[in-house]
Design a protein around this motif. Structure first.
Motif, mmCIF file in Angstrom:
data_model
loop_
_atom_site.group_PDB
_atom_site.id
_atom_site.type_symbol
_atom_site.label_atom_id
_atom_site.label_comp_id
_atom_site.label_asym_id
_atom_site.label_seq_id
_atom_site.Cartn_x
_atom_site.Cartn_y
_atom_site.Cartn_z
ATOM 1 N N VAL A 27 35.851 33.177 34.476
ATOM 2 C CA VAL A 27 36.019 34.022 35.660
ATOM 3 C C VAL A 27 36.703 33.235 36.782
ATOM 4 C CG1 VAL A 27 34.784 35.304 37.448
ATOM 5 C CG2 VAL A 27 34.054 35.485 35.068
ATOM 6 N N LYS A 36 40.607 33.734 38.696
ATOM 7 C CA LYS A 36 40.863 33.758 40.137
ATOM 8 C C LYS A 36 41.721 32.577 40.576
ATOM 9 C CE LYS A 36 36.505 33.875 41.013
ATOM 10 N NZ LYS A 36 35.223 33.886 41.758
ATOM 11 N N THR A 68 37.736 40.589 36.500
ATOM 12 C CA THR A 68 36.525 39.765 36.478
ATOM 13 C C THR A 68 35.312 40.566 36.005
ATOM 14 O OG1 THR A 68 36.216 40.228 38.841
ATOM 15 C CG2 THR A 68 37.316 38.166 38.253
#
Length: 310
Positions: free
Chosen positions: A230, A234, A276
């Motif tokens: 995750v 990002k 996500t």
């Protein structure tokens, strides 16, 4: 004949003539303070979301127009590609570095320690910029025999290490350091008796590591690696500083021309949240799979979350 109750009978009666305890109604303790705090938080959150939804500067119609545009979809694809490639390289490299950290060879231990120390100790953004401007350090990439001056081939650095290659190198090498510590912690969680049993069965150290230690360590490795995935998704937004063609780079290239900064950033936010969330659902099921047989029945009943990320 009058009936009397003897003192012995009264003493032996724990209820002393009162109702049966089973008939008593249990009244739960009221936590009024918690409910009041929850109501305040809910009110403030609802007020903020209401003001955000009705803010004309968001221009929701612009968000809807750009949400599925071709350049946005291509940016999402590049973001996913960078995430997958970086995590695959990072996981494989992390296993290698973790095994080196646990090796009895002091040279391997020292090199692996230095690697993790360096890449965990410097910001990822700095590493991305460094790889993006590698040509400022090495104008040519030469392949040959070190210390002899013999060169077999030479390439222009800018031609070999473009923005995408630099992004993959930075993300992957950084992830190797973090994955190595996660894998090392998972291996350390397996009892040493497992290695002794494997040795008694005539298995080599590599065979024991591959077939016994690592499968058991997965229960400890999977949760933080899910969080790393995750985080990696990002972190791909950082490659926008070198023009990595990811999702954030795509929306930046457009709002630099039409000045619709906020709506296009909202488009990026929506896509990041969607991606996500999908990764978190996958992490949930993988954790439940590897948690079977370890007393983690509560794992299947907990709320889905994005996890703790660095």
């Amino acid at each position: 004949m009058s009936s009397t109750t003897s003192p012995r009978t009264e003493a032996s009666d724990p209820t002393n003539g009162r109702s049966d305890p089973a008939d008593l109604e249990a009244v739960p303790l009221r936590h009024w303070g918690r409910w009041a705090a929850a109501a305040v938080v809910l009110y403030v959150t609802a007020a903020f979301l209401w003001s955000l939804a009705r803010n004309p500067n968001l221009e929701w119609e612009v968000v809807g127009d750009y949400l599925f545009e071709d350049f946005v979809i291509r940016g999402v694809g590049i973001t996913l590609m960078l995430t997958v490639v970086a995590m695959v390289i990072g996981t494989v490299g992390g296993i290698v570095v973790a095994v080196m950290r646990l090796s009895s060879n002091p040279v391997l231990r020292g090199l692996s320690w230095f690697y993790t120390w360096f890449f965990r100790g410097t910001p990822l953004l700095v590493q991305i910029i460094f790889w993006g401007f590698l040509a400022a350090l090495y104008q040519q990439i030469e392949i040959g025999i070190p210390f002899t001056g013999v060169t077999f081939a030479s390439f222009d650095t800018n031609a070999v290490v473009g923005p995408m290659t630099a992004a993959i190198l930075a993300l992957s090498l950084n992830e190797v350091a973090y994955a190595a510590e996660i894998v090392r912690g998972g291996i350390a969680s397996v009892d040493d008796g497992q290695d002794d049993a494997a040795s008694a069965l005539g298995m080599t150290r590599s065979q024991a590591m591959r077939t016994i230690t690592l499968p058991q360590a997965m229960r400890v490795i999977v949760p933080p690696m899910g969080n790393e995935t995750v985080t990696m998704l990002k972190s791909t937004a950082l490659v926008s500083v070198i023009g990595g063609k990811d999702l954030l780079t795509a929306v930046q290239s457009v709002y630099a021309q039409n000045y619709q900064v906020i709506p296009l950033l909202v488009v990026a936010v929506i896509w990041y949240l969607a991606l996500t969330s999908v990764l978190s659902v996958g992490q949930y099921f993988v954790e439940r799979r590897y948690g079977k047989g370890y007393g983690n029945a509560s794992m299947s009943r907990r709320w889905l979350g994005l996890g703790v990320t660095r």
